[in-house]
Scaffold this motif. Structure first.
Motif: not given
Length: 333
Positions: A234, A253-256, A259, A263-265, A279, A281, A324
């Motif tokens: 991120c 809003t970047c998230r694993d 891990k 990742i998504k953002f 979004r 991915y 998601d």
């Protein structure tokens, strides 16, 4: 004394006449009630016989596919469905919706199936675009042997209108497992991926767009592509997007998802006079890159794109949870 006797006799005659009148009246009332009850019973019997006749005719002319409006003036008009498609284990139920239909929800049940009852809002239906489509598929666990019932509920403001669709799959139909396709080859000859892509009533079935990209039948605005990627965190999203995009953009809003694997953002970017909010991915194990369009519009330029990014960051998009979930299912495939 004689006068008293005469008066007594007259009184008896009067009482007798009165009693006779009351008795006759009671008889007439009883007779009328009997006639009325018999007439009512006769009407009910005739009506019942008509219903039985109609039912017998319906059974005699029974079709494996039935479209039954449950309310008057249905705002949904369904296309004809051929019985031949039942044994392919994938039936497309489609049609046209009146312009005032806000959303369409489908309820599935089959009392003789091991499949669970299902409730699903059509994701690809958009108000004013007329067309709607629902895929009844055994792979999605909404089509099985026997009688499959689908209630299409159309919402128009506070009004609701329902139509029942019945698909009856004969017990001697070919095995549904023979028609399931679980694996999909994604990518070109030199860079291909054989993957078992998931299916679900929530997001539908995979659909190839090109040899290296695919989408899903129940999700509009999604594309997942096989491509060469950077392995980024991120903290490196800005550098990655600067290299990838040749336009003004902001992200949030970047998230694993997992891990070091996916990742998504969210990204807002300019495209001519419009902005696109989507979004992203990234999968670093299968090397897949997905984008899902959340919103498009006008009135945003390089001077206020950051402000718009902050605004969109706080908004909720209900359908994003479905995407998601799909991405997580693909990751586990």
């Amino acid at each position: 004394m004689k006068k008293i006797v005469i008066l007594f006799i007259l009184w008896l005659l009067l009482v007798s006449c009165a009693n006779k009148t009351e008795i006759d009246s009671a008889k007439q009332e009883l007779l009328w009630n009997t006639i009325s009850e018999n007439a009512a019973w006769s009407w009910e019997l005739d009506n019942l016989e008509e219903e039985i006749t109609d039912l017998e005719e319906m059974v005699a002319n029974n079709s494996l596919i039935q479209i039954i409006p449950l309310d008057a003036n249905s705002p949904l008009e369904f296309n004809e469905i051929s019985e031949d498609v039942l044994t392919t284990w994938e039936v497309v139920i489609s049609g046209i919706a009146w312009p005032d239909v806000d959303k369409i929800e489908v309820f599935f049940t089959n009392s003789n199936s091991t499949f669970s009852d299902d409730r699903y809002v059509l994701q690809t239906y958009i108000k004013w675009e007329w067309d709607f489509k629902y895929i009844a598929s055994s792979k999605n666990k909404v089509l099985d042997y026997g009688i499959n019932e689908y209630i299409f509920r159309a919402y128009s403001g506070i009004a609701e209108n329902e139509t029942k669709i019945i698909l009856e799959v004969p017990t001697d139909a070919p095995s549904k497992e023979d028609n399931w396709v679980e694996s999909q080859l994604i990518g070109g000859e030199s860079d291909s991926l054989l993957i078992d892509l998931p299916t679900s009533t929530k997001y539908g079935e995979p659909l190839l767009l090109w040899e290296d990209s695919f989408t899903y039948t129940q999700i509009k605005g999604l594309e997942i592509q096989k491509q060469a990627l950077w392995v980024i965190s991120c903290d490196e999203v800005t550098d990655y997007l600067t290299e990838k995009l040749s336009t003004w953009y902001f992200w949030n809003t970047c998230r694993d998802i997992v891990k070091d694997k996916w990742i998504k953002f969210n990204v807002i970017r300019l495209a001519g006079d419009e902005y696109i909010y989507e979004r992203h991915y990234i999968d670093f194990t299968k090397w897949l890159y997905g984008t899902y369009e959340l919103e498009t519009g006008t009135g945003v330029d390089k001077d206020n794109i950051e402000e718009k990014n902050d605004e969109l960051k706080e908004e909720e998009f209900p359908t994003i949870e479905i995407v998601d979930d799909l991405i997580k299912d693909i990751l586990q495939a």
